[in-house]
Motif scaffolding. Sequence first.
Motif, PDB file in Angstrom:
ATOM      1  N   MET A   1       0.840  -1.167   0.000  1.00 22.40           N
ATOM      2  CA  MET A   1       0.000   0.000   0.000  1.00 22.40           C
ATOM      3  C   MET A   1       0.891   1.237   0.000  1.00 22.40           C
ATOM      4  SD  MET A   1      -3.177   1.254   0.137  1.00 22.40           S
ATOM      5  CE  MET A   1      -4.065  -0.261   0.331  1.00 22.40           C
ATOM      6  N   ASP A   2       0.472   2.239  -0.713  1.00 26.62           N
ATOM      7  CA  ASP A   2       1.183   3.523  -0.789  1.00 26.62           C
ATOM      8  C   ASP A   2       1.339   4.113   0.607  1.00 26.62           C
ATOM      9  OD1 ASP A   2       1.647   6.371  -1.046  1.00 26.62           O
ATOM     10  OD2 ASP A   2       1.059   6.181  -3.141  1.00 26.62           O
ATOM     11  N   LYS A   3       2.518   4.594   0.932  1.00 27.11           N
ATOM     12  CA  LYS A   3       2.802   5.129   2.266  1.00 27.11           C
ATOM     13  C   LYS A   3       2.039   6.419   2.562  1.00 27.11           C
ATOM     14  CE  LYS A   3       5.642   1.875   3.256  1.00 27.11           C
ATOM     15  NZ  LYS A   3       5.142   0.749   3.983  1.00 27.11           N
ATOM     16  N   THR A   4       1.460   7.067   1.539  1.00 25.83           N
ATOM     17  CA  THR A   4       0.700   8.293   1.774  1.00 25.83           C
ATOM     18  C   THR A   4      -0.726   7.998   2.234  1.00 25.83           C
ATOM     19  OG1 THR A   4      -0.037   8.458  -0.534  1.00 25.83           O
ATOM     20  CG2 THR A   4       2.034   9.552   0.035  1.00 25.83           C
ATOM     21  N   VAL A   5      -1.146   6.738   2.157  1.00 26.25           N
ATOM     22  CA  VAL A   5      -2.479   6.343   2.609  1.00 26.25           C
ATOM     23  C   VAL A   5      -2.425   6.147   4.127  1.00 26.25           C
ATOM     24  CG1 VAL A   5      -4.285   4.584   2.436  1.00 26.25           C
ATOM     25  CG2 VAL A   5      -2.979   5.231   0.408  1.00 26.25           C
ATOM     26  N   PRO A   6      -3.323   6.812   4.860  1.00 26.38           N
ATOM     27  CA  PRO A   6      -3.327   6.642   6.316  1.00 26.38           C
ATOM     28  C   PRO A   6      -3.529   5.171   6.700  1.00 26.38           C
ATOM     29  CG  PRO A   6      -4.741   8.479   5.667  1.00 26.38           C
ATOM     30  CD  PRO A   6      -4.334   7.771   4.403  1.00 26.38           C
ATOM     31  N   PRO A   7      -2.927   4.724   7.798  1.00 28.72           N
ATOM     32  CA  PRO A   7      -3.003   3.315   8.192  1.00 28.72           C
ATOM     33  C   PRO A   7      -4.428   2.768   8.279  1.00 28.72           C
ATOM     34  CG  PRO A   7      -1.403   4.455   9.559  1.00 28.72           C
ATOM     35  CD  PRO A   7      -2.090   5.498   8.724  1.00 28.72           C
ATOM     36  N   GLY A   8      -5.356   3.518   8.855  1.00 31.08           N
ATOM     37  CA  GLY A   8      -6.740   3.047   8.961  1.00 31.08           C
ATOM     38  C   GLY A   8      -7.375   2.842   7.599  1.00 31.08           C
ATOM     39  N   ALA A   9      -7.092   3.766   6.664  1.00 30.50           N
ATOM     40  CA  ALA A   9      -7.635   3.644   5.308  1.00 30.50           C
ATOM     41  C   ALA A   9      -7.004   2.458   4.592  1.00 30.50           C
ATOM     42  CB  ALA A   9      -7.387   4.937   4.527  1.00 30.50           C
ATOM     43  N   ALA A  10      -5.723   2.214   4.817  1.00 27.81           N
ATOM     44  CA  ALA A  10      -5.043   1.078   4.183  1.00 27.81           C
ATOM     45  C   ALA A  10      -5.660  -0.237   4.642  1.00 27.81           C
ATOM     46  CB  ALA A  10      -3.549   1.109   4.505  1.00 27.81           C
TER      47      ALA A  10
ATOM     48  N   LEU B   1      -8.747  -0.682   5.658  1.00 29.21           N
ATOM     49  CA  LEU B   1     -10.064  -0.778   5.032  1.00 29.21           C
ATOM     50  C   LEU B   1      -9.950  -1.149   3.557  1.00 29.21           C
ATOM     51  CD1 LEU B   1     -13.122  -0.432   5.080  1.00 29.21           C
ATOM     52  CD2 LEU B   1     -12.780   2.013   4.659  1.00 29.21           C
ATOM     53  N   LEU B   2      -9.042  -0.523   2.827  1.00 26.52           N
ATOM     54  CA  LEU B   2      -8.868  -0.825   1.407  1.00 26.52           C
ATOM     55  C   LEU B   2      -8.413  -2.274   1.194  1.00 26.52           C
ATOM     56  CD1 LEU B   2      -7.260   2.520   0.232  1.00 26.52           C
ATOM     57  CD2 LEU B   2      -9.569   1.685  -0.291  1.00 26.52           C
ATOM     58  N   ASP B   3      -7.498  -2.751   2.032  1.00 27.03           N
ATOM     59  CA  ASP B   3      -7.059  -4.147   1.941  1.00 27.03           C
ATOM     60  C   ASP B   3      -8.221  -5.111   2.200  1.00 27.03           C
ATOM     61  OD1 ASP B   3      -4.463  -3.488   1.281  1.00 27.03           O
ATOM     62  OD2 ASP B   3      -3.719  -3.658   3.341  1.00 27.03           O
ATOM     63  N   PHE B   4      -9.057  -4.768   3.187  1.00 22.40           N
ATOM     64  CA  PHE B   4     -10.225  -5.598   3.492  1.00 22.40           C
ATOM     65  C   PHE B   4     -11.180  -5.647   2.297  1.00 22.40           C
ATOM     66  CE2 PHE B   4     -14.677  -5.688   4.868  1.00 22.40           C
ATOM     67  CZ  PHE B   4     -14.728  -6.951   5.435  1.00 22.40           C
ATOM     68  N   ILE B   5     -11.451  -4.494   1.698  1.00 23.03           N
ATOM     69  CA  ILE B   5     -12.353  -4.437   0.544  1.00 23.03           C
ATOM     70  C   ILE B   5     -11.793  -5.261  -0.607  1.00 23.03           C
ATOM     71  CG2 ILE B   5     -13.305  -2.912  -1.244  1.00 23.03           C
ATOM     72  CD1 ILE B   5     -13.480  -0.743   0.996  1.00 23.03           C
ATOM     73  N   ARG B   6     -10.497  -5.100  -0.902  1.00 24.77           N
ATOM     74  CA  ARG B   6      -9.877  -5.852  -2.007  1.00 24.77           C
ATOM     75  C   ARG B   6      -9.995  -7.355  -1.780  1.00 24.77           C
ATOM     76  NH1 ARG B   6      -3.653  -5.164  -2.898  1.00 24.77           N
ATOM     77  NH2 ARG B   6      -3.713  -6.089  -0.854  1.00 24.77           N
ATOM     78  N   GLU B   7      -9.648  -7.805  -0.588  1.00 26.84           N
ATOM     79  CA  GLU B   7      -9.698  -9.245  -0.316  1.00 26.84           C
ATOM     80  C   GLU B   7     -11.137  -9.772  -0.350  1.00 26.84           C
ATOM     81  OE1 GLU B   7      -7.871 -12.560   2.719  1.00 26.84           O
ATOM     82  OE2 GLU B   7      -7.257 -10.476   2.899  1.00 26.84           O
TER      83      GLU B   7
END
Length: 70
Positions: free
Chosen positions: A1-10, A12-18
């Motif tokens: 995940m891009d380091k500019t994405v806040p940890p909480g958003a990362a 959530l995005l990983d959860f959505i992708r999976e």
Amino acid sequence: MDKTVPPGAAILLDFIRETEVGRSDRASYDVICGHNQAKLPKPLTAMTYGEIVDAQANRRAGRPADVTHE
């Protein structure tokens, strides 16, 4: 995940992708709607924008995804 994405958003995005594609690895970026990526001539992430546009047009017209047209 891009380091500019806040940890909480990362997280959530990983959860959505999976959840959406059933994978969490790099190959998950090549999954397309309906898991139809096998119908493409090469992985989505290896295609140019023009190749993707052509594949979409071919799909709508009922042609194989790897047919080029003018």
